[in-house]
Enzyme design. Structure first.
Site, mmCIF file in Angstrom:
data_model
loop_
_atom_site.group_PDB
_atom_site.id
_atom_site.type_symbol
_atom_site.label_atom_id
_atom_site.label_comp_id
_atom_site.label_asym_id
_atom_site.label_seq_id
_atom_site.Cartn_x
_atom_site.Cartn_y
_atom_site.Cartn_z
ATOM 1 N N ARG A 88 -4.874 -39.980 -12.834
ATOM 2 C CA ARG A 88 -4.923 -38.711 -13.573
ATOM 3 C C ARG A 88 -4.503 -38.778 -15.030
ATOM 4 O O ARG A 88 -4.676 -37.822 -15.764
ATOM 5 C CB ARG A 88 -4.076 -37.666 -12.838
ATOM 6 C CG ARG A 88 -4.728 -37.194 -11.563
ATOM 7 C CD ARG A 88 -3.741 -36.500 -10.686
ATOM 8 N NE ARG A 88 -2.683 -37.421 -10.310
ATOM 9 C CZ ARG A 88 -1.723 -37.147 -9.444
ATOM 10 N NH1 ARG A 88 -1.663 -35.954 -8.904
ATOM 11 N NH2 ARG A 88 -0.812 -38.039 -9.148
ATOM 12 N N ASP B 206 -6.836 -45.088 -0.915
ATOM 13 C CA ASP B 206 -5.452 -44.686 -0.709
ATOM 14 C C ASP B 206 -4.937 -45.358 0.557
ATOM 15 O O ASP B 206 -5.719 -45.650 1.466
ATOM 16 C CB ASP B 206 -5.339 -43.159 -0.568
ATOM 17 C CG ASP B 206 -3.902 -42.707 -0.738
ATOM 18 O OD1 ASP B 206 -3.489 -42.449 -1.883
ATOM 19 O OD2 ASP B 206 -3.161 -42.658 0.265
ATOM 20 N N TYR C 1 4.603 -41.552 6.920
ATOM 21 C CA TYR C 1 3.662 -40.446 6.703
ATOM 22 C C TYR C 1 3.172 -39.878 8.038
ATOM 23 O O TYR C 1 3.024 -38.663 8.193
ATOM 24 C CB TYR C 1 2.481 -40.906 5.840
ATOM 25 C CG TYR C 1 2.894 -41.066 4.392
ATOM 26 C CD1 TYR C 1 2.994 -39.956 3.557
ATOM 27 C CD2 TYR C 1 3.222 -42.306 3.867
ATOM 28 C CE1 TYR C 1 3.402 -40.083 2.236
ATOM 29 C CE2 TYR C 1 3.633 -42.452 2.550
ATOM 30 C CZ TYR C 1 3.725 -41.336 1.742
ATOM 31 O OH TYR C 1 4.138 -41.457 0.442
HETATM 32 O O1 CP3 Z 1 -3.679 -48.129 -7.916
HETATM 33 C C1 CP3 Z 1 -4.847 -47.672 -7.980
HETATM 34 O O2 CP3 Z 1 -5.382 -47.322 -9.042
HETATM 35 C C2 CP3 Z 1 -5.659 -47.645 -6.692
HETATM 36 C C3 CP3 Z 1 -5.642 -46.429 -5.940
HETATM 37 C C4 CP3 Z 1 -4.391 -45.998 -5.179
HETATM 38 C C5 CP3 Z 1 -4.084 -44.624 -4.961
HETATM 39 N N1 CP3 Z 1 -3.005 -44.541 -4.130
HETATM 40 C C6 CP3 Z 1 -4.842 -43.509 -5.546
HETATM 41 C C7 CP3 Z 1 -4.273 -42.153 -5.519
HETATM 42 C C8 CP3 Z 1 -3.431 -46.742 -4.489
HETATM 43 C C9 CP3 Z 1 -3.251 -48.248 -4.419
HETATM 44 C C10 CP3 Z 1 -2.564 -45.812 -3.820
HETATM 45 C C11 CP3 Z 1 -1.439 -46.220 -2.964
HETATM 46 C C12 CP3 Z 1 -0.577 -45.185 -2.361
HETATM 47 N N2 CP3 Z 1 -0.933 -43.959 -1.888
HETATM 48 C C13 CP3 Z 1 0.814 -45.355 -2.100
HETATM 49 C C14 CP3 Z 1 1.618 -46.600 -2.380
HETATM 50 C C15 CP3 Z 1 1.964 -46.738 -3.816
HETATM 51 C C16 CP3 Z 1 2.946 -45.734 -4.345
HETATM 52 O O3 CP3 Z 1 2.565 -44.967 -5.239
HETATM 53 O O4 CP3 Z 1 4.113 -45.735 -3.912
HETATM 54 C C17 CP3 Z 1 1.280 -44.173 -1.501
HETATM 55 C C18 CP3 Z 1 2.692 -43.893 -1.069
HETATM 56 C C19 CP3 Z 1 0.168 -43.305 -1.360
HETATM 57 C C20 CP3 Z 1 0.158 -41.935 -0.749
HETATM 58 C C21 CP3 Z 1 -0.203 -40.890 -1.742
HETATM 59 N N3 CP3 Z 1 -1.474 -40.720 -2.287
HETATM 60 C C22 CP3 Z 1 0.643 -39.913 -2.295
HETATM 61 C C23 CP3 Z 1 2.118 -39.752 -1.965
HETATM 62 C C24 CP3 Z 1 -0.148 -39.143 -3.162
HETATM 63 C C25 CP3 Z 1 0.292 -37.884 -3.882
HETATM 64 C C26 CP3 Z 1 1.137 -38.175 -5.044
HETATM 65 C C27 CP3 Z 1 0.286 -38.411 -6.246
HETATM 66 O O5 CP3 Z 1 0.561 -39.361 -6.983
HETATM 67 O O6 CP3 Z 1 -0.627 -37.601 -6.452
HETATM 68 C C28 CP3 Z 1 -1.458 -39.691 -3.182
HETATM 69 C C29 CP3 Z 1 -2.622 -39.234 -3.972
HETATM 70 C C30 CP3 Z 1 -3.316 -40.238 -4.841
HETATM 71 N N4 CP3 Z 1 -3.583 -41.526 -4.508
HETATM 72 C C31 CP3 Z 1 -3.844 -40.009 -6.153
HETATM 73 C C32 CP3 Z 1 -4.461 -41.193 -6.573
HETATM 74 C C33 CP3 Z 1 -5.218 -41.433 -7.855
HETATM 75 C C34 CP3 Z 1 -3.854 -38.681 -6.891
HETATM 76 C C35 CP3 Z 1 -4.994 -37.903 -6.361
HETATM 77 C C36 CP3 Z 1 -5.665 -37.002 -7.347
HETATM 78 O O7 CP3 Z 1 -6.624 -37.423 -8.024
HETATM 79 O O8 CP3 Z 1 -5.271 -35.819 -7.408
#
Ligand code: CP3
Length: 339
Positions: free
Chosen positions: A27, A72, A147
């Site tokens: 984002r 994700d 989760y």
């Molecule tokens: O790194 C990258 O660019 C690849 C994509 C990627 C995402 N999530 C995209 C995402 C990867 C490798 C993840 C891993 C992930 N997802 C983790 C482990 C890494 C970390 O951050 O600790 C975890 C715990 C998740 C679970 C998750 N997904 C959460 C808790 C959230 C909400 C919080 C947030 O940051 O929005 C997500 C959503 C998410 N995953 C987004 C993205 C780009 C945001 C979604 C959006 O576009 O609104």
């Protein structure tokens, strides 16, 4: 292909320190937000040409040395039987979390090629269109379990720990099931052609070292031995400075660290068993260029004795980050490590 990242993963000499950024597709990029105006996050993950497009965005904009598949860690849970939603305000929500032994019995084993064909297709598109290595990934079993049990993010992980301490057998059955499916999922990504794997263990640090070694580490070990070094594995555990002595025995090629430990200290504790990835505080990117340069240099110097070093942030880049600072950070890592 620019293989600097893969060489560093293997501990080979490189011309400069490779760098990529956790959550590099996301984002903080206006180009990503433009795609997200059209589709929600889950649809984006499941639409290969769009997932590939946003994976590529940071390669062109930041000039990083590796791509990470856009998906994700919770994506493989839907075919296991979970109702998954990504709320704009609350993050991930699982509407039918696990709380009893019966809930666990109802869970399905996945067949990644059939159940998650969009992931395989995204990898195929990417391999034709990128000139840096592609990182595939999965969540580590304990992090995924939190989760599934909490139904989303949590503050104190009471439900998870209650199951762990009160119904240990059920908890371990769930860990087995997640591990089996994670292995299948990662092997399918490797078969499709990813060049490296990262295991994200965001919540490893909420356990005592004793419980981590007893109830989480064996499952990570099982995943790493199933992959059997066919591609390098990066194990990244957030908030894990107190666990490094346990983590070092995992035989992962690379250990990711957050910013809560000096990189030189982490390297001393890891020895020559693994390369290291990290460890800039994502908030440093809100400072001026002078601060960023100083902190990048400090990490590069601190990592001199490492078996290998891949520069990264200590956790995901924050949505508020100015893009020009991320570009500057990548440039600075390249320039300072070359001289
Ligand atoms: O790194 C990258 O660019 C690849 C994509 C990627 C995402 N999530 C995209 C995402 C990867 C490798 C993840 C891993 C992930 N997802 C983790 C482990 C890494 C970390 O951050 O600790 C975890 C715990 C998740 C679970 C998750 N997904 C959460 C808790 C959230 C909400 C919080 C947030 O940051 O929005 C997500 C959503 C998410 N995953 C987004 C993205 C780009 C945001 C979604 C959006 O576009 O609104």
């Amino acid at each position: 292909m620019n293989d600097t990242f893969l060489k560093a993963c293997r501990g080979e000499k490189t011309d400069y320190t490779p760098v990529w950024i956790m959550r590099q597709a996301g984002r903080y990029l206006p180009e990503y937000l433009k795609v997200r105006e059209k589709v929600d996050f889950l649809t984006l993950c499941k639409t290969p040409h769009l997932a590939a497009e946003v994976t590529i965005q940071p390669l062109d904009i930041l000039r990083v040395d590796a791509a990470i598949l856009f998906s994700d860690i919770l994506i493989p849970l839907e075919p296991m039987g979970f109702k998954l939603q990504f709320s704009e305000t609350k993050g991930p929500i699982i509407h039918n979390p696990v709380s009893t032994a019966d809930d666990i019995k109802r869970l399905r084993n996945i067949n990644p090629e059939e159940d998650l064909p969009f992931v395989i297709e995204t990898i195929r598109i990417l391999l034709k269109n990128i000139s840096v290595p592609l990182i595939g990934f999965a969540g580590a079993p304990f992090t995924v379990a939190t989760y599934l049990i909490e139904g989303g993010s949590s503050k104190n992980f009471l439900k998870t720990k209650r199951m762990l301490y009160q119904s240990t057998e059920d908890f371990l059955e769930l860990m087995e099931l997640i591990t089996d499916n994670t292995i299948k999922y990662l092997l399918s990504q490797i078969k499709a052609g990813v060049h490296a794997i990262q295991l994200f263990d965001t919540w490893a640090g909420i356990l005592t070292p004793y419980d981590f070694s007893k109830y989480s580490l064996p499952y990570i070990k099982r995943i790493i031995s199933a992959i059997d070094h066919s591609v390098p594995i990066i194990y990244f555990a957030f908030n894990s400075s107190s666990l490094l002595d346990l983590i070092k025995n995992l035989s992962a090629e690379v250990i990711g660290i957050d910013w809560r430990i000096e990189i030189s200290n982490a390297i001393k504790r890891l020895g020559k068993t693994a390369c290291v990835q990290g460890n800039l505080d994502p908030c440093i990117l809100f400072g001026d260029e002078e601060l960023i340069k100083e902190r990048v240099l400090r990490i590069l110097k601190g990592a001199k004795k490492a078996k290998g070093h891949i520069f990264n942030l200590g956790h995901g880049i924050l949505p508020e980050t100015p893009v020009n600072k991320a570009i500057f950070m990548v440039e600075t890592v390249h320039n300072l490590s070359m001289s």
